[in-house]
Motif scaffolding. Structure first.
Motif, PDB file in Angstrom:
ATOM      1  N   TYR A  90       0.828  -1.211   0.000  1.00  0.00           N
ATOM      2  CA  TYR A  90       0.000   0.000   0.000  1.00  0.00           C
ATOM      3  C   TYR A  90       0.859   1.257   0.000  1.00  0.00           C
ATOM      4  N   GLU A  91       2.010   1.187   0.666  1.00  0.00           N
ATOM      5  CA  GLU A  91       2.911   2.355   0.625  1.00  0.00           C
ATOM      6  C   GLU A  91       3.416   2.584  -0.795  1.00  0.00           C
ATOM      7  N   LEU A  92       3.766   1.482  -1.473  1.00  0.00           N
ATOM      8  CA  LEU A  92       4.239   1.600  -2.853  1.00  0.00           C
ATOM      9  C   LEU A  92       3.138   2.148  -3.762  1.00  0.00           C
ATOM     10  N   VAL A  93       1.901   1.674  -3.597  1.00  0.00           N
ATOM     11  CA  VAL A  93       0.778   2.154  -4.399  1.00  0.00           C
ATOM     12  C   VAL A  93       0.541   3.638  -4.145  1.00  0.00           C
ATOM     13  N   ALA A  94       0.583   4.042  -2.870  1.00  0.00           N
ATOM     14  CA  ALA A  94       0.328   5.449  -2.529  1.00  0.00           C
ATOM     15  C   ALA A  94       1.388   6.363  -3.112  1.00  0.00           C
ATOM     16  N   GLU A  95       2.660   5.949  -3.019  1.00  0.00           N
ATOM     17  CA  GLU A  95       3.735   6.771  -3.588  1.00  0.00           C
ATOM     18  C   GLU A  95       3.575   6.895  -5.105  1.00  0.00           C
ATOM     19  N   SER A  96       3.278   5.787  -5.736  1.00  0.00           N
ATOM     20  CA  SER A  96       3.106   5.814  -7.203  1.00  0.00           C
ATOM     21  C   SER A  96       1.906   6.667  -7.600  1.00  0.00           C
ATOM     22  N   LEU A  97       0.828   6.573  -6.825  1.00  0.00           N
ATOM     23  CA  LEU A  97      -0.373   7.338  -7.145  1.00  0.00           C
ATOM     24  C   LEU A  97      -0.128   8.833  -6.966  1.00  0.00           C
ATOM     25  N   LEU A  98       0.612   9.228  -5.946  1.00  0.00           N
ATOM     26  CA  LEU A  98       0.919  10.646  -5.752  1.00  0.00           C
ATOM     27  C   LEU A  98       1.751  11.192  -6.918  1.00  0.00           C
ATOM     28  N   LYS A  99       2.665  10.378  -7.399  1.00  0.00           N
ATOM     29  CA  LYS A  99       3.461  10.822  -8.556  1.00  0.00           C
ATOM     30  C   LYS A  99       2.583  10.978  -9.791  1.00  0.00           C
ATOM     31  N   SER A 100       1.633  10.082  -9.948  1.00  0.00           N
ATOM     32  CA  SER A 100       0.736  10.160 -11.112  1.00  0.00           C
ATOM     33  C   SER A 100      -0.164  11.372 -11.046  1.00  0.00           C
ATOM     34  N   LEU A 101      -0.511  11.784  -9.819  1.00  0.00           N
ATOM     35  CA  LEU A 101      -1.399  12.936  -9.669  1.00  0.00           C
ATOM     36  C   LEU A 101      -0.713  14.261  -9.996  1.00  0.00           C
TER      37      LEU A 101
END
Length: 406
Positions: free
Chosen positions: A45-56
């Motif tokens: 979930y930490e990896l998903v959150a970091e990736s999602l913030l970069k995508s945003l």
């Protein structure tokens, strides 16, 4: 301590310890597997959150965000009420803030959620896959292990059942029941032991029956000629010859009576007919069957009641008094009795051996050739049948044989 524990108790202990060990092992394994799962999911979930913030960073549209979530196999929670419940009631397990934005991981009812915040984006997402830890598999393995253990326990207990049955029969045999039947259909070690023991019982029973038949026939055949010989001896005119023959025949008759008493006491059908009686009654009968003259014995007795077979107990006292008079220099015995004990006292040298030597049948000292060696054996046997105890003591030149009543 382990050597004194029974096989059944030992097996029960081993299986209880094994059951506890298996239960603890699986309980610990479940706990560790659950912790491992939570750690792995949190990292994901930490990896998903970091990736999602970069995508945003590129201000994606809703459809673009969905494409990103599908790549990570995540889904967005659109239910506002659930979002509100998670934010206000769920347990936060992680809070991270960086230059890209902020995200939090919540735990609500063992489900993990990611809440991402950046500029105008507020996303509550959840894993679309079911990554529940392997609880079902672990419980199934634990159930199987316990089932195997209990099956082994049941099989082993059934395997040992013939041994328990054999132990019961051996106890019956040791308590005097010679009619026990040992049956075993197995061909293993226990079955072999059972068969061997059964053959031994049959052999012992055959020998016992042969002995009893021989004793009865011998006593029957000897009793008649001895009685006739005693009558013939009465007709002799020579006093010395008559007295010598009478004494010899009387001794032979006493020996037969002793053998008859031994046969009775060792028979499987021996019963002790206990009744509440007075010691004076037993003593009076003892004097009668021993045919004692008043100068041969001194009695120091206060009458009391006891539970005893009058006939048997009288024979025991008679044998003790006979021995006391026979082997005493002054041919005199003293009897003392109370509720606790009966003492037969006489002058004489101490016994050469321990009392147990003389309570074996046909045991005598070399100098005591006048006798058949059955007197004390009969006394001890009668005492044991009553639950009493025969003891011996020599003090100040006096021998004391005592029957301890209580």
């Amino acid at each position: 301590m382990i050597r004194n524990i029974s096989i059944s108790a030992f097996i029960n202990t081993i299986f209880v310890l094994a059951l506890i060990a298996i239960s603890l092992t699986f309980a610990i394994f479940i706990k560790l597997d659950q912790q491992r799962y939570n750690i792995n999911m949190q990292k994901k979930y930490e990896l998903v959150a970091e990736s999602l913030l970069k995508s945003l960073q590129t201000n994606p549209t809703n459809s673009s965000i969905k494409i990103i979530l599908d790549q990570f196999k995540m889904k967005r929670i659109q239910d506002e009420d659930l979002n509100f419940k998670i934010i206000n009631h769920a347990k936060p397990t992680l809070l991270r803030t960086n230059n890209l934005g902020m995200y939090r991981i919540f735990n609500l009812e063992d489900d993990l959620y990611i809440y991402v915040q950046k500029d105008g984006y507020n996303l509550m997402i959840q894993d679309s896959q079911n990554y529940s830890y392997n609880l079902i598999i672990i419980i199934s393995a634990a159930t199987f292990s316990l089932a195997v253990l209990l099956s082994l326990y049941y099989i082993l207990k059934r395997k040992l059942k013939p041994l328990r049955d054999l132990n019961k029969e051996i106890k019956k045999f040791s308590n005097g029941d010679f009619n026990v039947k040992i049956k075993s259909n197995s061909s293993d070690e226990i079955g072999t032991i059972a068969k061997t023991f059964g053959d031994a019982i049959t052999h012992i029973n055959n020998q016992t029956k042969s002995k009893d038949l021989f004793m009865r026939n011998m006593m029957h055949e000897l009793k008649t000629p001895i009685t006739k010989a005693m009558f013939i001896a009465e007709t002799l005119e020579d006093d010395k010859t008559r007295l010598t023959l009478q004494k010899a025949f009387k001794r032979m008759d006493d020996i037969i009576k002793e053998l008859a008493m031994v046969e009775k006491l060792t028979s499987n059908n021996t019963f002790v007919y206990k009744e509440l009686t007075s010691f004076f009654k037993i003593y009076k009968r003892t004097v009668e069957i021993a045919m004692l003259s008043p100068d041969k014995i001194s009695a120091k007795v206060n009458d009391f009641n006891l539970n005893a077979d009058t006939a048997m107990f009288s024979v025991a006292l008679k044998n003790l008094i006979d021995n006391a008079i026979k082997f005493s220099p002054n041919k005199h015995a003293i009897i003392k009795a109370n509720k606790q004990r009966v003492d037969i006292i006489s002058d004489g040298e101490p016994l050469k051996y321990e009392l147990e030597y003389y309570t074996e049948p046909f045991s005598q000292e070399e100098k005591r050739s006048d006798g058949f060696g059955l007197g004390l054996y009969i006394v001890k046997t009668i005492a044991n049948l009553h639950g009493y105890k025969l003891v011996y003591n020599h003090t100040k030149g006096k021998n004391t044989f005592s029957i301890l009543i209580s």
